[in-house]
Design a protein around this motif. Structure first.
Motif, PDB file in Angstrom:
ATOM      1  N   MET A 177       0.852  -1.319  -0.106  1.00 57.40           N
ATOM      2  CA  MET A 177      -0.026  -0.046   0.191  1.00 57.40           C
ATOM      3  C   MET A 177       0.894   1.485   0.043  1.00 57.40           C
ATOM      4  N   SER A 178       0.246   2.561  -0.264  1.00 58.41           N
ATOM      5  CA  SER A 178       1.041   3.612  -0.517  1.00 58.41           C
ATOM      6  C   SER A 178      -0.099   4.660   0.291  1.00 58.41           C
ATOM      7  N   VAL A 179       0.440   5.855   0.268  1.00 56.14           N
ATOM      8  CA  VAL A 179      -0.084   6.983   0.555  1.00 56.14           C
ATOM      9  C   VAL A 179      -0.113   8.152  -0.457  1.00 56.14           C
ATOM     10  N   ALA A 180      -1.290   8.545  -0.994  1.00 59.82           N
ATOM     11  CA  ALA A 180      -1.053   9.658  -2.056  1.00 59.82           C
ATOM     12  C   ALA A 180      -2.380  10.696  -1.838  1.00 59.82           C
ATOM     13  N   ILE A 181      -2.282  11.562  -2.674  1.00 62.22           N
ATOM     14  CA  ILE A 181      -3.033  12.835  -2.719  1.00 62.22           C
ATOM     15  C   ILE A 181      -4.003  12.626  -3.689  1.00 62.22           C
ATOM     16  N   LEU A 182      -5.255  12.709  -3.839  1.00 56.13           N
ATOM     17  CA  LEU A 182      -6.225  12.649  -4.970  1.00 56.13           C
ATOM     18  C   LEU A 182      -6.796  13.964  -4.927  1.00 56.13           C
ATOM     19  N   ILE A 183      -6.503  14.839  -5.878  1.00 52.26           N
ATOM     20  CA  ILE A 183      -7.210  16.350  -6.230  1.00 52.26           C
ATOM     21  C   ILE A 183      -8.326  15.982  -7.175  1.00 52.26           C
ATOM     22  N   ASN A 184      -9.739  16.372  -6.554  1.00 52.78           N
ATOM     23  CA  ASN A 184     -10.634  16.621  -7.503  1.00 52.78           C
ATOM     24  C   ASN A 184     -11.016  17.551  -8.040  1.00 52.78           C
ATOM     25  N   PHE A 185     -11.521  17.829  -9.209  1.00 53.63           N
ATOM     26  CA  PHE A 185     -11.672  19.329  -9.522  1.00 53.63           C
ATOM     27  C   PHE A 185     -13.439  19.731  -9.901  1.00 53.63           C
ATOM     28  N   LYS A 186     -13.886  20.647  -9.719  1.00 51.91           N
ATOM     29  CA  LYS A 186     -15.301  20.939  -9.927  1.00 51.91           C
ATOM     30  C   LYS A 186     -15.780  20.803 -11.288  1.00 51.91           C
ATOM     31  N   SER A 187     -14.746  20.847 -12.364  1.00 49.27           N
ATOM     32  CA  SER A 187     -15.358  20.416 -13.693  1.00 49.27           C
ATOM     33  C   SER A 187     -15.314  19.178 -13.981  1.00 49.27           C
ATOM     34  N   THR A 188     -16.192  18.516 -14.307  1.00 51.01           N
ATOM     35  CA  THR A 188     -16.468  17.156 -14.597  1.00 51.01           C
ATOM     36  C   THR A 188     -15.704  16.679 -15.679  1.00 51.01           C
ATOM     37  N   ASP A 189     -15.040  17.617 -16.503  1.00 50.45           N
ATOM     38  CA  ASP A 189     -14.261  17.435 -17.865  1.00 50.45           C
ATOM     39  C   ASP A 189     -12.784  17.164 -17.497  1.00 50.45           C
ATOM     40  N   ARG A 190     -12.687  17.677 -16.261  1.00 49.72           N
ATOM     41  CA  ARG A 190     -11.183  17.514 -15.879  1.00 49.72           C
ATOM     42  C   ARG A 190     -10.745  16.213 -15.028  1.00 49.72           C
ATOM     43  N   ALA A 191      -9.779  15.583 -15.301  1.00 48.93           N
ATOM     44  CA  ALA A 191      -9.517  14.398 -14.788  1.00 48.93           C
ATOM     45  C   ALA A 191      -8.847  14.589 -13.339  1.00 48.93           C
ATOM     46  N   PRO A 192      -9.066  13.688 -12.330  1.00 47.97           N
ATOM     47  CA  PRO A 192      -8.570  14.125 -10.879  1.00 47.97           C
ATOM     48  C   PRO A 192      -6.890  13.927 -10.937  1.00 47.97           C
ATOM     49  N   HIS A 193      -6.182  14.691 -10.327  1.00 48.83           N
ATOM     50  CA  HIS A 193      -4.780  14.677 -10.133  1.00 48.83           C
ATOM     51  C   HIS A 193      -4.328  14.020  -9.214  1.00 48.83           C
ATOM     52  N   TYR A 194      -3.451  13.153  -9.336  1.00 46.21           N
ATOM     53  CA  TYR A 194      -2.881  12.060  -8.361  1.00 46.21           C
ATOM     54  C   TYR A 194      -1.389  12.319  -8.170  1.00 46.21           C
ATOM     55  N   ILE A 195      -1.215  12.535  -6.641  1.00 43.67           N
ATOM     56  CA  ILE A 195       0.051  12.781  -6.287  1.00 43.67           C
ATOM     57  C   ILE A 195       0.583  11.932  -5.507  1.00 43.67           C
ATOM     58  N   PRO A 196       1.495  11.067  -6.018  1.00 39.41           N
ATOM     59  CA  PRO A 196       2.064   9.834  -4.877  1.00 39.41           C
ATOM     60  C   PRO A 196       2.790  10.500  -3.761  1.00 39.41           C
ATOM     61  N   VAL A 197       2.601  10.087  -2.560  1.00 39.74           N
ATOM     62  CA  VAL A 197       3.321  10.848  -1.487  1.00 39.74           C
ATOM     63  C   VAL A 197       4.492   9.901  -0.739  1.00 39.74           C
ATOM     64  N   SER A 198       3.900   8.559  -0.355  1.00 42.78           N
ATOM     65  CA  SER A 198       4.999   7.700   0.131  1.00 42.78           C
ATOM     66  C   SER A 198       4.465   6.337   0.041  1.00 42.78           C
ATOM     67  N   THR A 199       5.489   5.410   0.137  1.00 41.68           N
ATOM     68  CA  THR A 199       5.092   4.100   0.298  1.00 41.68           C
ATOM     69  C   THR A 199       4.586   3.709   1.924  1.00 41.68           C
ATOM     70  N   GLN A 200       3.848   2.592   2.191  1.00 41.09           N
ATOM     71  CA  GLN A 200       3.439   2.545   3.389  1.00 41.09           C
ATOM     72  C   GLN A 200       4.652   2.503   4.533  1.00 41.09           C
ATOM     73  N   GLY A 201       5.570   1.561   4.005  1.00 40.62           N
ATOM     74  CA  GLY A 201       6.728   1.612   5.067  1.00 40.62           C
ATOM     75  C   GLY A 201       7.479   2.900   5.303  1.00 40.62           C
ATOM     76  N   ALA A 202       7.737   3.631   4.250  1.00 45.98           N
ATOM     77  CA  ALA A 202       8.572   4.837   4.483  1.00 45.98           C
ATOM     78  C   ALA A 202       7.692   5.792   5.293  1.00 45.98           C
ATOM     79  N   TYR A 203       6.321   5.525   5.170  1.00 46.59           N
ATOM     80  CA  TYR A 203       5.316   6.554   5.886  1.00 46.59           C
ATOM     81  C   TYR A 203       5.670   6.165   7.470  1.00 46.59           C
ATOM     82  N   HIS A 204       5.441   4.923   7.673  1.00 46.01           N
ATOM     83  CA  HIS A 204       5.694   4.617   9.073  1.00 46.01           C
ATOM     84  C   HIS A 204       6.942   4.854   9.539  1.00 46.01           C
ATOM     85  N   ALA A 205       8.051   4.340   8.813  1.00 44.52           N
ATOM     86  CA  ALA A 205       9.330   4.501   9.311  1.00 44.52           C
ATOM     87  C   ALA A 205       9.842   6.042   9.470  1.00 44.52           C
ATOM     88  N   LEU A 206       9.474   6.757   8.559  1.00 47.69           N
ATOM     89  CA  LEU A 206      10.014   8.055   8.483  1.00 47.69           C
ATOM     90  C   LEU A 206       8.927   9.334   8.613  1.00 47.69           C
TER      91      LEU A 206
END
Length: 105
Positions: free
Chosen positions: A1-30
């Motif tokens: 698993m991993s941690v990510a940010i998902l940005i949704n936009f008001k416009s239905t024509d615009r695809a969500p923006h996905y920003i990977p943050v960290s692996t689960q292991g790095a999130y817990h360790a650091l």
């Protein structure tokens, strides 16, 4: 698993923006120990899948900066610092008037 940010936009024509943050292991360790030591609000909640109000984005970005500053003293964290810089760049480029939701998980 991993941690990510998902940005949704008001416009239905615009695809969500996905920003990977960290692996689960790095999130817990650091990320999580440093965030808890700093007393951060948002970063410790990432695993729980919080929805961040658009108005709270500046506070979230400030937490990323605090975390970056706290981890900057060790060369072994260079890749993590690059990731945080990239996340901040991605978030800074958002037009908040177009964002409907910021989900993290």
């Amino acid at each position: 698993m991993s941690v990510a940010i998902l940005i949704n936009f008001k416009s239905t024509d615009r695809a969500p923006h996905y920003i990977p943050v960290s692996t689960q292991g790095a999130y817990h360790a650091l990320w999580l120990p440093a965030a808890e030591k700093l007393g951060l609000k948002w970063v410790p909640l990432f695993e729980d899948g919080p929805v961040v109000d658009v108005n709270d984005l500046p506070a979230l970005m400030d937490e990323f900066r605090q975390l970056r500053d706290a981890l900057a003293d060790s060369p072994k964290n260079d890749s993590l610092l690059e990731r945080i810089d990239w996340i901040l760049e991605e978030l800074s480029g958002l037009d908040l008037n177009e964002v409907s939701e910021i989900a993290i998980g």
